[in-house]
Motif scaffolding. Sequence first.
Motif, short mmCIF file in Angstrom:
data_model
loop_
_atom_site.label_atom_id
_atom_site.label_comp_id
_atom_site.label_asym_id
_atom_site.label_seq_id
_atom_site.Cartn_x
_atom_site.Cartn_y
_atom_site.Cartn_z
N THR A 74 0.81 -1.22 0.00
CA THR A 74 0.00 0.00 0.00
C THR A 74 0.84 1.27 0.00
OG1 THR A 74 -0.13 0.07 2.42
CG2 THR A 74 -1.84 -1.18 1.25
N THR A 75 2.16 1.14 0.11
CA THR A 75 3.02 2.33 0.11
C THR A 75 3.70 2.53 -1.23
OG1 THR A 75 4.90 1.07 0.99
CG2 THR A 75 3.47 2.18 2.57
N GLY A 76 3.23 1.82 -2.25
CA GLY A 76 3.82 2.00 -3.57
C GLY A 76 5.19 1.34 -3.68
N GLN A 77 5.83 1.62 -4.81
CA GLN A 77 7.12 1.01 -5.08
C GLN A 77 8.20 2.08 -5.11
OE1 GLN A 77 6.07 -0.51 -8.93
NE2 GLN A 77 5.41 -2.49 -8.11
N ARG A 78 9.40 1.66 -4.78
CA ARG A 78 10.54 2.57 -4.92
C ARG A 78 10.84 2.71 -6.42
NH1 ARG A 78 16.64 2.78 -3.07
NH2 ARG A 78 16.53 4.55 -1.65
N CYS A 79 11.10 3.92 -6.87
CA CYS A 79 11.40 4.11 -8.28
C CYS A 79 12.73 3.45 -8.62
CB CYS A 79 11.43 5.60 -8.63
SG CYS A 79 12.73 6.55 -7.82
N ASN A 80 12.85 3.02 -9.87
CA ASN A 80 14.12 2.41 -10.26
C ASN A 80 15.17 3.50 -10.50
OD1 ASN A 80 13.88 3.41 -12.95
ND2 ASN A 80 12.60 1.66 -13.51
N ASP A 81 16.40 3.08 -10.74
CA ASP A 81 17.49 4.05 -10.85
C ASP A 81 17.29 5.03 -12.01
OD1 ASP A 81 18.86 3.28 -8.62
OD2 ASP A 81 20.32 2.02 -9.68
N ALA A 82 16.75 4.54 -13.11
CA ALA A 82 16.55 5.43 -14.27
C ALA A 82 15.50 6.49 -13.96
CB ALA A 82 16.14 4.62 -15.49
N GLU A 83 14.43 6.08 -13.28
CA GLU A 83 13.40 7.05 -12.89
C GLU A 83 13.99 8.08 -11.93
OE1 GLU A 83 9.19 4.70 -12.79
OE2 GLU A 83 10.73 3.94 -11.45
N PHE A 84 14.74 7.59 -10.95
CA PHE A 84 15.35 8.50 -9.98
C PHE A 84 16.31 9.46 -10.67
CE2 PHE A 84 18.84 9.60 -7.10
CZ PHE A 84 18.14 10.18 -6.07
N LEU B 182 23.83 4.94 -14.23
CA LEU B 182 23.15 3.65 -14.40
C LEU B 182 24.11 2.48 -14.30
CD1 LEU B 182 20.68 4.61 -17.29
CD2 LEU B 182 20.18 4.41 -14.85
N GLU B 183 25.40 2.73 -14.52
CA GLU B 183 26.39 1.66 -14.40
C GLU B 183 27.10 1.70 -13.04
OE1 GLU B 183 28.85 2.36 -17.79
OE2 GLU B 183 27.34 1.65 -19.23
N ASP B 184 26.71 2.63 -12.19
CA ASP B 184 27.31 2.76 -10.85
C ASP B 184 26.67 1.72 -9.93
OD1 ASP B 184 28.31 3.48 -8.40
OD2 ASP B 184 27.72 5.59 -8.53
N ALA B 185 27.47 0.85 -9.35
CA ALA B 185 26.94 -0.20 -8.48
C ALA B 185 27.04 0.17 -7.00
CB ALA B 185 27.70 -1.51 -8.73
N SER B 186 27.50 1.38 -6.70
CA SER B 186 27.67 1.77 -5.30
C SER B 186 26.32 1.81 -4.58
CB SER B 186 28.32 3.17 -5.23
OG SER B 186 28.21 3.68 -3.93
N PRO B 187 26.24 1.28 -3.38
CA PRO B 187 24.97 1.34 -2.63
C PRO B 187 24.58 2.76 -2.23
CG PRO B 187 26.74 0.46 -1.25
CD PRO B 187 27.29 0.54 -2.63
N LEU C 176 18.84 7.02 -24.19
CA LEU C 176 19.59 7.68 -23.11
C LEU C 176 19.53 9.20 -23.27
CD1 LEU C 176 22.78 5.42 -22.77
CD2 LEU C 176 21.01 5.77 -21.04
N SER C 177 19.56 9.67 -24.51
CA SER C 177 19.49 11.11 -24.77
C SER C 177 18.14 11.69 -24.37
CB SER C 177 19.75 11.40 -26.25
OG SER C 177 21.03 11.00 -26.63
N MET C 178 17.08 10.99 -24.73
CA MET C 178 15.74 11.53 -24.51
C MET C 178 15.16 11.18 -23.15
SD MET C 178 14.54 13.39 -26.92
CE MET C 178 15.15 13.93 -28.53
N PHE C 179 15.31 9.92 -22.75
CA PHE C 179 14.59 9.44 -21.56
C PHE C 179 15.51 9.05 -20.41
CE2 PHE C 179 11.67 7.84 -25.14
CZ PHE C 179 10.99 9.04 -25.19
N SER C 180 16.82 9.17 -20.60
CA SER C 180 17.79 8.85 -19.54
C SER C 180 17.68 7.41 -19.08
CB SER C 180 17.61 9.79 -18.33
OG SER C 180 17.52 11.12 -18.74
N ARG C 181 17.36 6.52 -19.98
CA ARG C 181 17.26 5.09 -19.66
C ARG C 181 17.62 4.27 -20.88
NH1 ARG C 181 12.79 2.75 -22.04
NH2 ARG C 181 11.09 4.14 -22.66
N PHE C 182 17.91 3.00 -20.62
CA PHE C 182 18.19 2.10 -21.74
C PHE C 182 16.87 1.65 -22.37
CE2 PHE C 182 22.01 1.46 -19.03
CZ PHE C 182 22.96 1.86 -19.95
N PRO C 183 16.86 1.38 -23.68
CA PRO C 183 15.61 0.94 -24.32
C PRO C 183 15.31 -0.51 -23.99
CG PRO C 183 17.41 0.93 -25.90
CD PRO C 183 17.97 1.51 -24.64
N THR C 184 14.05 -0.86 -24.04
CA THR C 184 13.65 -2.27 -23.90
C THR C 184 13.88 -2.97 -25.24
OG1 THR C 184 11.38 -1.83 -24.62
CG2 THR C 184 11.86 -1.57 -22.26
#
Length: 550
Positions: free
Chosen positions: A51-61, A83-88, A503-511
Amino acid sequence: MNSSPFLPVAAILLGSISTLFADSPSPATAQKPLHLRIDRLSGVANSDSPTTGQRCNDAEFLRRIYLDLVGVIPSVEEARAFLEDASPTRRQNLVDRLLADPRHTWHLVDTFDVMLNERRTGNYVTNAEWRNWLHKQFEQNTPLDQIVRTILSADGTDEATRPAAKFLLVRKLDSDLVTRDLGRILLGRDMQCAQCHDHPIVVDYLQRHYFGLSAFVSRSYVFNDKKKKRNIIAEKAEGKTTFASVFTNEKGETGPRILDLPPITEPETEKEPYQVKPSKTAGGVPKYSRRRQLSDAITDPANVAFRQNFANRLWAMMLGRGLVEPLDMHHSENPPTNPKLLDLLADELHHNGYNIRLMIREIALSEVYQRSSKLPENVPMDSLQPMAIAELEPLTPEQLAWSTLEAVGMSATQHTKASEQAKKNKSNAATELRKLLGSQAGVLVKTFAPKSPTAGFDATAEQALFLMNAATSQNWLSPRTGTLVDRLEKTKDVSAMAEELFLSMFSRFPTDEEIRWVAEAIENHPQERLNAIQELVWATMTSAEFRLNH
């Protein structure tokens, strides 16, 4: 991989921003960090609850935090790096890096310029002078209450603070306009209807509240100093503030006061009340100035409305919606959706010395800020807690302008020149890029800005025609060296092309589906490859995903 020209500057400033936050005099240092207390009060601390929703993924953030902190989407290089940064701690690291980025300062200038002056132009102080003064304040992280005090007390005679007088000068010291905007913008209360009578709908807004504010400014006027060829703010030493209800004919008189706080205690009028007597050649300067009392009274700790208003506005700036909506209609029958949370934010803003960067940082680190805008599967909408879903909000005209120029590659074409000019002018690349691309951004801002200060998002035919036919927008699709179209045309591999585009338009990788969509668009038109690429760029640039902060 090329790095952003802004990153070195940000890295230099990072060393000071931790000190900036550490210097805050908040008594809450012994408590949990503010972002954890925000989450506890907002009810979304338990991210595992459906009921508290989901945490946004890294691309959304990534996209959201860039838009909210620096007012522009990330470059391809910046997006890939995150997006390639694995640091917590990559999200916190990014928040701190962006808060130290020169673009953050310009984003604050854009935001507060629109908030305070609502796109008014001209009238004695130029926009450039006003915005440069704001930039200096935010660059130095001047406390917000201090900025407001300067804005209300400046009379335009001191060159150092003259730009701050624009808030009053741009309204030509029109007493009713200034009074209404003091209430709306600085106190979160639109008391316009109380000008003629107690508000007929909002029982909290009384005529004496309106005229208590009016009394601070009703003696002030614009004086044309012909000798120095400038307009300044002058003031009379006398003048009562009286009012009468048009409904009941009940009459009243008030001295300057803020809402229900006690009236300001005023000194006895001296036999000679002026430092400078008003005349044809001189603006009046009284020994006792009501207008100067306003700057202290409105920011006084006793005036809770001031800190609640700006806490609410900063929350809306980050979350897309205030705890009180509309932002200027805070009253007992339109209370905050979460009163305890607004009180927490307002008190922290006051205790941390009106350090708005610190407040923005804590909101950005909260879980409620990092909610996804997507509705969880198999969870009814009415079962979700408030703030479980991030707001979808249109990009502001300024965000849209600078994001478009970044996405289509116009910013990239000027990065080298901006960096060179920054060295020459001892400036930074962000400032120089604004100079180089300001006219293009200005055209887009003018086209997409609402037609009135209080109008919200308004999609118009003019905007559609601009994107379809204007020479400026068509120029963005040209295959000039460094533009997105140019980069895509030089990319032979379709998967790589799709990745660069998204990446240019939406800051994410394409599906995978989106890669196939790009492949079909290109491979089905081998004789018109450039045209197909331009169509792809235009289609993504005008899509809902690009237009919205989500």
